[in-house]
Every structure is written in structure tokens, then in C-alpha cells.
Design a protein around this motif. Structure first.
Motif, PDB file in Angstrom:
ATOM      1  N   ARG A 339       0.835  -1.210   0.000  1.00  7.68           N
ATOM      2  CA  ARG A 339       0.000   0.000   0.000  1.00  7.68           C
ATOM      3  C   ARG A 339       0.870   1.260   0.000  1.00  7.68           C
ATOM      4  NH1 ARG A 339      -5.346   0.268   1.613  1.00  7.68           N
ATOM      5  NH2 ARG A 339      -6.392  -1.692   2.167  1.00  7.68           N
ATOM      6  N   ARG A 340       1.924   1.241   0.781  1.00  9.78           N
ATOM      7  CA  ARG A 340       2.796   2.412   0.884  1.00  9.78           C
ATOM      8  C   ARG A 340       3.408   2.753  -0.473  1.00  9.78           C
ATOM      9  NH1 ARG A 340       8.217   3.735   1.801  1.00  9.78           N
ATOM     10  NH2 ARG A 340       8.785   1.556   1.480  1.00  9.78           N
ATOM     11  N   LEU A 341       3.917   1.746  -1.172  1.00 12.40           N
ATOM     12  CA  LEU A 341       4.542   1.999  -2.466  1.00 12.40           C
ATOM     13  C   LEU A 341       3.535   2.438  -3.517  1.00 12.40           C
ATOM     14  CD1 LEU A 341       7.189  -0.858  -2.757  1.00 12.40           C
ATOM     15  CD2 LEU A 341       7.593   1.580  -2.454  1.00 12.40           C
ATOM     16  N   LEU A 342       2.340   1.857  -3.462  1.00 13.28           N
ATOM     17  CA  LEU A 342       1.317   2.224  -4.442  1.00 13.28           C
ATOM     18  C   LEU A 342       0.718   3.597  -4.155  1.00 13.28           C
ATOM     19  CD1 LEU A 342      -0.592  -1.166  -4.856  1.00 13.28           C
ATOM     20  CD2 LEU A 342       1.119  -0.175  -6.396  1.00 13.28           C
ATOM     21  N   GLY A 343       0.754   3.995  -2.875  1.00 11.15           N
ATOM     22  CA  GLY A 343       0.086   5.239  -2.504  1.00 11.15           C
ATOM     23  C   GLY A 343       0.992   6.432  -2.303  1.00 11.15           C
ATOM     24  N   ASP A 344       2.307   6.218  -2.285  1.00 12.19           N
ATOM     25  CA  ASP A 344       3.250   7.298  -2.009  1.00 12.19           C
ATOM     26  C   ASP A 344       4.230   7.403  -3.175  1.00 12.19           C
ATOM     27  OD1 ASP A 344       5.271   8.972  -1.148  1.00 12.19           O
ATOM     28  OD2 ASP A 344       5.329   8.169   0.901  1.00 12.19           O
ATOM     29  N   PRO A 345       3.988   8.296  -4.115  1.00 14.85           N
ATOM     30  CA  PRO A 345       4.871   8.408  -5.292  1.00 14.85           C
ATOM     31  C   PRO A 345       6.325   8.666  -4.941  1.00 14.85           C
ATOM     32  CG  PRO A 345       2.847   9.644  -5.637  1.00 14.85           C
ATOM     33  CD  PRO A 345       2.845   9.220  -4.198  1.00 14.85           C
ATOM     34  N   GLU A 346       6.587   9.419  -3.876  1.00  7.96           N
ATOM     35  CA  GLU A 346       7.971   9.701  -3.508  1.00  7.96           C
ATOM     36  C   GLU A 346       8.672   8.440  -2.997  1.00  7.96           C
ATOM     37  OE1 GLU A 346       8.393  12.964  -0.876  1.00  7.96           O
ATOM     38  OE2 GLU A 346       7.467  14.423  -2.257  1.00  7.96           O
ATOM     39  N   ALA A 347       7.964   7.648  -2.196  1.00  5.60           N
ATOM     40  CA  ALA A 347       8.552   6.403  -1.697  1.00  5.60           C
ATOM     41  C   ALA A 347       8.823   5.439  -2.854  1.00  5.60           C
ATOM     42  CB  ALA A 347       7.616   5.748  -0.679  1.00  5.60           C
ATOM     43  N   TYR A 348       7.886   5.393  -3.792  1.00  2.00           N
ATOM     44  CA  TYR A 348       8.067   4.528  -4.949  1.00  2.00           C
ATOM     45  C   TYR A 348       9.265   4.982  -5.778  1.00  2.00           C
ATOM     46  CZ  TYR A 348       7.237   1.917  -9.216  1.00  2.00           C
ATOM     47  OH  TYR A 348       7.395   1.077 -10.299  1.00  2.00           O
ATOM     48  N   ALA A 349       9.339   6.266  -6.058  1.00  2.81           N
ATOM     49  CA  ALA A 349      10.423   6.795  -6.890  1.00  2.81           C
ATOM     50  C   ALA A 349      11.777   6.576  -6.233  1.00  2.81           C
ATOM     51  CB  ALA A 349      10.194   8.277  -7.153  1.00  2.81           C
ATOM     52  N   ALA A 350      11.848   6.665  -4.910  1.00  2.00           N
ATOM     53  CA  ALA A 350      13.122   6.465  -4.218  1.00  2.00           C
ATOM     54  C   ALA A 350      13.660   5.060  -4.444  1.00  2.00           C
ATOM     55  CB  ALA A 350      12.949   6.729  -2.724  1.00  2.00           C
ATOM     56  N   MET A 351      12.767   4.059  -4.449  1.00  2.00           N
ATOM     57  CA  MET A 351      13.202   2.689  -4.695  1.00  2.00           C
ATOM     58  C   MET A 351      13.461   2.442  -6.178  1.00  2.00           C
ATOM     59  SD  MET A 351      10.930   0.341  -2.081  1.00  2.00           S
ATOM     60  CE  MET A 351      11.962  -1.129  -2.334  1.00  2.00           C
ATOM     61  N   ALA A 352      12.598   2.975  -7.030  1.00  2.00           N
ATOM     62  CA  ALA A 352      12.724   2.727  -8.465  1.00  2.00           C
ATOM     63  C   ALA A 352      13.989   3.338  -9.050  1.00  2.00           C
ATOM     64  CB  ALA A 352      11.493   3.261  -9.195  1.00  2.00           C
TER      65      ALA A 352
END
Length: 373
Positions: A339-352
Motif C-alpha cells: 500500500r505504501r509503495l502504491l500510494g506514495d509516489p515519492e517512496a516509490y520513486a526512491a526505490m525505483a
């Protein structure tokens, strides 16, 4: 004129084949070596798929796969079967990869004959002899007597030095899985039909965020696998989400996943994918949920975050670099981190966008040059 050195590569599972075929290609193309291949057939259909796409023709095939065989029965057959091939070939070097029963037995059979062993993907350690099980023990056994330790990262090399391995025997090369991924993505770009089998499910889920799933670890069988299945079912209830899950052939996986996930409209339970189709899944996925080791290395090369459904990982570099996060087999944590990765674009971008620490696609060439030295 110096005669070429006879080198026997021994492997038997799909992950080994993926990580070994770039090295097999490099050895076969190098006139300094007389390169031979022995496969154990520890995996059968999944192994053969990789051999076919990579145009690898083994010189020896032990075909040892049997349903539900015990680890000790498999080990006995591997040790004596590979030993018989070594007596026929009498190689100068034996190459094994990773942490499978085939790798451990191939190395041990070579050691019994005083044949030098080269260990590809050396130095991975979780620090827990039971996680992953039995892989942690297998790779430590190989590491205790290999002559060449080809560590994929400096972290792996440091682990070997802590075990008092001669620093001169350790070579940081990157991981050959990145070599393989570069090779297969280039092939797919030239020949899209190689991965066309995923087109129907990709079209079915067009516009949704696709989550790729793999799960097969022995230590997760039972309660862990049930918790993973329950987590995936809960994730499937999220808005605008679809799940593509190539289900491992092991009945300990298939039974639980089918009971929990069969019939859900936005979950595609697929047969195991061949290598081109799996590379295509990595490409279309938003993120990966996995208990696999290789996916922790492959997905970041394509900019895809990885949630690792294990309690420990022998690839801490991914966690440290930010490309992967350990979530264990706790249902609530798996769901919450997804949920965190799908809902938080900044958190997703940091990992990607985090740097992939596992290599540049040139590991095989480095290994060949060291072995020829």
C-alpha cells in the motif's frame, strides 16, 4: 602452443541456468578453454526452457528430477552422478554457481578428486543457517574449499574475508544475472514474439498497476506460504491493481495459492514462465513481491522496487541501496508495504531510481579472464 584448459560447468536449476548461460557462452567463445557442460536436471522443464532460449546444449544430462524426493536422496544421486561425469571428463576446473544442491554436490565431487573449483556468485550470506534453507549451508560448504570465489559485490567479498578466505582468491565481478538480463531484453527487442505469450494478460490488465509475484522458498512452506497467499488476496482488493503470479510447480506452493486466489478477476495465476516471458513480466510490473534471490537482483536493473517476503536476505546490498525492502511473511506487513509503495509516489520513486548494486552486465568476461590467468 599451450593446450586449452578443460573446464566443466555444472548446474541444474532454472536460476542457475540463467546465471550460467552468459558465462557458458563466454567460455565457449574463448580459445583458451575447452568448455564442457553437465546439467543435473534438478529442475527439468524450467531448466530446459532456459537451455533452449540460450542455445545451450549440455554434454551431459543426469536428469535427476523426481517428484517430492528428499534432500538427502537428491544429494546422494547428485554426488555420485556428477562424480561419474568428472571421472569421464577429468576437467582442469569445475565451475558451479550459487547455492543449490547441484552446486554443493558438484563442488564436493570435484574436491574429492582434487579438481579446483570456481564458485560463481560467491560470498552471499544471510547469517542464518536456516534462512534460506538449505541454500545458506550449501554455499558455505562450497566457499570452504573453492579456489576462485567470484563475488558479485564488495559486500559478498567482505563476507568471504570475514571467513578467512584468502583475499587473493576473491574477485568482485558483478552478478552474471545482469549479463543474462541485458542479453534477453536485447533479444526480445529484436524478436518481440519471444515474449508474446503475456500479451493477453497484459491486455486484460491494461490501465491497472501490475504487481508481479513469485514465491517458492522451502522455509516458507506451510504457515509462511499461507500468510503470503492471504496477503496477496488482500492486495487484490485494492483499487486499480492486478496481480500476475507465475506459480511454482511445487505442490506445497500450488495447493495453497490455488485455494486462496483461484477465481479472482484481477489475479492471473500462470504456469511457470520461460525466461523471455519472465523478463517481460519484470518490464510490465509496477513492483515485485518475491521470496526469490534472483528477482532481488533483476528487478532493480529495470527500475522496479522489490518487496522481499523473507525474514533474512543474503543480498543486503539491495536493502542498503534502497532497491529492496524486507517484509517477511507477515500478512499485515506485506499488505502495508505494498500500500505504501502504491500510494506514495515519492517512496516509490526512491526505490525505483536507486542504483542497482548488482552489476553492469560484464561479469562473465571478468570471470573468464581470471580463470585464464
Amino acid at each position: 602452443m599451450k593446450l586449452p584448459r578443460k573446464i566443466l560447468s555444472v548446474f541444474g536449476t532454472r536460476p542457475e541456468a540463467i546465471k550460467m548461460f552468459p558465462l557458458c557462452h563466454a567460455l565457449a567463445a574463448d580459445e583458451r578453454f575447452d568448455a564442457r557442460i553437465c546439467v543435473s536436471g534438478q529442475h527439468r522443464g524450467m531448466l530446459d526452457q532456459v537451455l533452449e532460449i540460450a542455445n545451450i546444449r549440455p554434454d551431459h544430462d543426469l536428469d535427476l528430477m523426481k517428484p517430492d524426493q528428499s534432500l538427502d536422496a537428491l544429494t546422494a544421486k547428485l554426488l555420485t552422478g556428477i562424480g561419474a561425469i568428472l571421472d569421464i571428463e577429468q576437467p582442469d576446473i569445475v565451475v558451479v554457481q550459487g547455492d543449490t544442491a547441484t552446486a554443493m554436490c558438484g563442488a564436493l565431487a570435484a574436491y574429492y578428486r582434487k579438481i579446483p573449483v570456481a564458485h560463481v556468485e560467491a560470498g552471499l550470506r544471510s547469517g542464518d543457517i536456516h534462512h534460506p534453507w538449505p541454500e545458506e549451508a550449501n554455499r558455505k560448504i562450497v566457499g570452504s574449499f573453492a579456489r576462485w570465489h567470484f563475488a558479485p559485490t564488495e559486500t559478498a567479498a567482505a563476507a568471504l574475508r570475514r571467513e578467512n578466505v584468502d583475499p587473493g582468491a576473491i574477485h568482485v565481478t558483478g552478478n552474471t544475472v545482469i549479463d543474462a538480463l541485458h542479453w534477453i531484453t536485447a533479444r526480445i527487442a529484436d524478436e518481440p514474439e519471444l515474449a508474446a505469450g503475456l500479451a493477453p494478460v497484459a491486455q486484460r490488465f491494461a490501465g491497472r498497476r501490475v504487481i508481479g509475484v513469485t514465491s517458492h522458498r522451502r522455509e516458507n512452506f506451510g504457515d509462511g506460504m499461507a500468510a503470503i497467499a492471504a496477503a496477496i488476496r488482500e492486495i487484490a482488493e485494492l483499487d486499480n491493481v492486478a496481480i500476475i503470479f507465475p506459480v511454482h510447480l511445487n505442490p506445497n506452493v500450488r495447493r495453497i495459492m490455488a485455494a486462496e486466489l483461484d477465481g479472482l478477476d484481477n489475479v492471473a495465476l500462470l504456469e511457470p514462465l520461460d525466461y523471455p516471458h519472465f523478463a517481460r513480466l519484470l518490464d510490465i510490473a509496477t513492483l515485485m513481491l518475491t521470496d526469490s534471490g534472483g528477482v532481488q537482483e533483476e528487478a532493480p536493473a529495470l527500475g522496479k522496487p522489490v518487496l522481499v517476503m523473507r525474514e533474512t536476505t543474503e543480498r543486503p546490498e539491495g536493502v542498503e541501496a534502497g532497491t529492496a525492502r524486507l517484509v517477511g511473511t507477515d500478512r499485515q506487513r506485506i499488505v502495508a508495504e505494498t500500500r505504501r509503495l502504491l500510494g506514495d509516489p515519492e517512496a516509490y520513486a526512491a526505490m525505483a531510481r536507486a542504483h542497482n548494486p548488482f552489476g553492469d552486465g560484464k561479469a562473465s568476461r571478468r570471470i573468464v579472464d581470471v580463470l585464464a590467468g
